[in-house]
Write a protein that holds these residues in place. Structure first.
Motif, short mmCIF file in Angstrom:
data_model
loop_
_atom_site.label_atom_id
_atom_site.label_comp_id
_atom_site.label_asym_id
_atom_site.label_seq_id
_atom_site.Cartn_x
_atom_site.Cartn_y
_atom_site.Cartn_z
N SER A 26 0.86 -1.17 0.00
CA SER A 26 0.00 0.00 0.00
C SER A 26 0.90 1.22 0.00
O SER A 26 1.52 1.54 1.01
CB SER A 26 -0.90 0.00 1.23
N VAL A 27 1.03 1.84 -1.16
CA VAL A 27 1.85 3.05 -1.27
C VAL A 27 1.16 4.03 -2.21
O VAL A 27 0.30 3.64 -3.00
CB VAL A 27 3.26 2.74 -1.82
N SER A 28 1.57 5.25 -2.11
CA SER A 28 1.12 6.24 -3.08
C SER A 28 2.23 6.42 -4.10
O SER A 28 3.40 6.41 -3.74
CB SER A 28 0.81 7.56 -2.39
N GLY A 29 1.87 6.55 -5.35
CA GLY A 29 2.88 6.69 -6.37
C GLY A 29 3.51 5.36 -6.73
O GLY A 29 3.07 4.29 -6.30
N LEU A 88 13.46 -17.51 6.23
CA LEU A 88 12.44 -16.49 6.49
C LEU A 88 12.56 -15.43 5.40
O LEU A 88 13.66 -14.92 5.14
CB LEU A 88 12.69 -15.88 7.88
N TYR A 89 11.45 -15.10 4.77
CA TYR A 89 11.45 -14.17 3.64
C TYR A 89 10.68 -12.91 4.00
O TYR A 89 9.57 -12.97 4.54
CB TYR A 89 10.84 -14.83 2.40
N PHE A 90 11.29 -11.78 3.70
CA PHE A 90 10.68 -10.49 4.02
C PHE A 90 10.48 -9.68 2.75
O PHE A 90 11.39 -9.53 1.94
CB PHE A 90 11.57 -9.68 4.96
N CYS A 91 9.30 -9.11 2.64
CA CYS A 91 9.00 -8.14 1.60
C CYS A 91 9.13 -6.75 2.23
O CYS A 91 8.84 -6.57 3.42
CB CYS A 91 7.57 -8.36 1.11
N ALA A 92 9.61 -5.79 1.46
CA ALA A 92 9.80 -4.45 2.01
C ALA A 92 9.44 -3.40 0.97
O ALA A 92 9.55 -3.63 -0.23
CB ALA A 92 11.25 -4.25 2.46
N VAL A 93 9.01 -2.25 1.46
CA VAL A 93 8.69 -1.11 0.59
C VAL A 93 9.37 0.12 1.12
O VAL A 93 9.47 0.32 2.33
CB VAL A 93 7.16 -0.90 0.48
N ARG A 94 9.89 0.91 0.23
CA ARG A 94 10.43 2.22 0.62
C ARG A 94 9.44 3.26 0.13
O ARG A 94 9.12 3.31 -1.06
CB ARG A 94 11.79 2.48 0.02
N PRO A 95 8.92 4.10 1.03
CA PRO A 95 8.00 5.15 0.61
C PRO A 95 8.64 6.06 -0.42
O PRO A 95 9.85 6.28 -0.39
CB PRO A 95 7.72 5.92 1.91
N HIS A 96 7.82 6.59 -1.31
CA HIS A 96 8.35 7.42 -2.38
C HIS A 96 9.01 8.68 -1.85
O HIS A 96 9.98 9.18 -2.40
CB HIS A 96 7.25 7.78 -3.37
N SER A 97 8.48 9.19 -0.76
CA SER A 97 9.02 10.42 -0.20
C SER A 97 9.92 10.14 0.99
O SER A 97 10.30 11.06 1.71
CB SER A 97 7.88 11.35 0.22
N GLY A 98 10.23 8.92 1.21
CA GLY A 98 11.02 8.57 2.40
C GLY A 98 12.29 7.83 2.06
O GLY A 98 12.77 7.88 0.92
N TYR A 99 12.79 7.12 3.03
CA TYR A 99 14.06 6.47 2.86
C TYR A 99 14.17 5.14 3.58
O TYR A 99 14.81 4.23 3.09
CB TYR A 99 15.18 7.40 3.36
N ALA A 100 13.55 5.04 4.75
CA ALA A 100 13.65 3.78 5.49
C ALA A 100 12.77 2.73 4.83
O ALA A 100 11.70 3.02 4.31
CB ALA A 100 13.22 3.99 6.93
N LEU A 101 13.24 1.49 4.84
CA LEU A 101 12.46 0.39 4.32
C LEU A 101 11.45 -0.05 5.37
O LEU A 101 11.80 -0.26 6.53
CB LEU A 101 13.37 -0.78 3.98
N ASN A 102 10.20 -0.21 4.95
CA ASN A 102 9.16 -0.77 5.83
C ASN A 102 9.00 -2.24 5.47
O ASN A 102 8.69 -2.57 4.33
CB ASN A 102 7.84 -0.04 5.63
N PHE A 103 9.17 -3.09 6.47
CA PHE A 103 9.16 -4.52 6.22
C PHE A 103 7.83 -5.16 6.61
O PHE A 103 7.16 -4.73 7.56
CB PHE A 103 10.27 -5.20 7.03
#
Lengths: 113, 118
Positions: A26-29, A88-103
């Motif tokens: 769930s991200v914008s952009g 163990l497998y992790f998916c991650a997203v970096r917000p378009h306006s951010g920098y830290a990876l959200n796992f």
């Protein structure tokens, strides 16, 4: 809010069978999406990342991921599972306006002989 | 070394003591991240450093936690007056700066420090 969800805590598959580990986001952009793997008592290893325009991304150890914008998914796949893929497998997203990876919370993959 | 180095790999401390965890990032990586991984949990973001900019401390769980990065390289995460709930694996990662069109820059992780508070 920018987030990822891994709906399965555990995935079991027999060696030689195809595997899929699910991830929705769930991200914008346009999303920046990643897959990492963690073997027991080890840090996270980068597997692959989404490249804009490529719906099928290939990564390390024969893994690939399929990006689906309409379903907001980035599922990890492998055509033929190995026992050594158990981890163990992790998916991650970096917000378009951010920098830290959200796992995501991670999915435990068990491949049985 | 070629990768992110963390020390110590394991730390056992008594409740109430202070601990320092060290992270040596990949040379040339200006971005540095700290995460916490509790047993059976995902990764919890703690803090982010980018070059000489003010760090993003938004993930630090309490004022007992602090971190610094000296000279844009080595980072130290300090936990004061440790509590049992601080027991976890603390992971450090580094990357190239993830901005200016480089949002898909991957982060590289160290092996982690396993902290046990007894």
């Amino acid at each position: 809010a920018q987030s990822v969800a891994q709906p399965e805590d555990q995935v079991n598959v027999a060696e030689g069978n195809p595997l899929t580990v699910k991830c929705t986001y769930s991200v914008s952009g346009n999303p920046y999406l990643f897959w990492y793997v963690q073997y027991p008592n080890r840090g996270l290893q980068f597997l692959l990342k989404y490249i804009t325009g490529d719906n099928l991304v290939k990564g390390s150890y024969g893994f690939e991921a399929e990006f689906n914008k309409s379903q907001t998914s980035f599922h990890l796949k492998k055509p033929s599972a190995l026992v050594s893929d158990s981890a163990l497998y992790f998916c991650a997203v970096r917000p378009h306006s951010g920098y830290a990876l959200n796992f995501g919370k991670g999915t435990s993959l068990l491949v049985t002989p | 070394g070629a990768g992110v180095s963390q020390s110590p790999s394991n730390k056992v401390t008594e409740k109430g003591k202070d601990v320092e965890l060290r992270c040596d990032p990949i040379s040339g990586h200006t971005a540095l991240y700290w995460y916490r991984q509790s047993l059976g949990q995902g990764l919890e973001f703690l803090i982010y450093f980018q070059g000489n900019s003010a760090p993003d401390k938004s993930g630090l769980p309490s004022d007992r936690f602090s971190a610094e990065r000296t000279g844009g390289s080595v980072s130290t995460l300090t936990i004061q007056r440790t509590q049992q709930e601080d027991s976890a694996v603390y992971l450090c990662a580094s990357s190239l700066a993830p901005y200016r069109g480089r949002g898909n820059t991957e982060a590289f992780f160290g092996q982690g420090t396993r902290l046990t508070v007894v």
